[in-house]
Enzyme design. Sequence first.
Site, short mmCIF file in Angstrom:
data_model
loop_
_atom_site.label_atom_id
_atom_site.label_comp_id
_atom_site.label_asym_id
_atom_site.label_seq_id
_atom_site.Cartn_x
_atom_site.Cartn_y
_atom_site.Cartn_z
N HIS A 93 3.68 -2.45 -3.11
CA HIS A 93 4.20 -3.36 -2.09
C HIS A 93 3.14 -3.61 -1.04
O HIS A 93 2.31 -2.77 -0.76
CB HIS A 93 5.50 -2.85 -1.46
CG HIS A 93 5.40 -1.51 -0.80
ND1 HIS A 93 5.37 -0.32 -1.50
CD2 HIS A 93 5.36 -1.17 0.50
CE1 HIS A 93 5.31 0.69 -0.66
NE2 HIS A 93 5.29 0.20 0.58
N THR A 94 3.20 -4.81 -0.48
CA THR A 94 2.26 -5.22 0.55
C THR A 94 3.05 -5.52 1.82
O THR A 94 4.06 -6.22 1.77
CB THR A 94 1.50 -6.49 0.10
OG1 THR A 94 0.88 -6.22 -1.17
CG2 THR A 94 0.43 -6.88 1.11
#
Length: 136
Positions: A93-94
């Site tokens: 995830h960013t």
Amino acid sequence: MFCGIVAGEVRAFRVVDEPDGVAFLDTRPVFRGHVLVVPRLHLVTLADLPSEALAGYFGLVRRLAVAVETGLRAGGTFVAMNNKVSQSVPHLHTHVVPRTKGDGLRGFFWPRTRYADDAEATGYADRVRAALAERA
């Protein structure tokens, strides 16, 4: 948990849902409007992201960075990703975090250091360069 959000089985405040990924508000944001972007596939780290998915995934991250800034009238964004260490959810995830001047966030979230000299810095650069060459 993120796989459940992608599948629509877990409630989330979705921002976008498209083939390249899903983005939703972080439930414990650094600042309001903090968005998490995840690929649709369950992948743990950036190294697991297939080469053919890079352009689509990071294109989505880029678009969200612009949208967070514009939509929230932020001064900019902080875009970050943890791999393994400090990765609270084992799903790639960013983070896209809205920033404003004077918001109190100072650079990275950890203490900074310096290289002892140019030789030490060169040594670290050489080690990373060698690892890149091994993977080529």
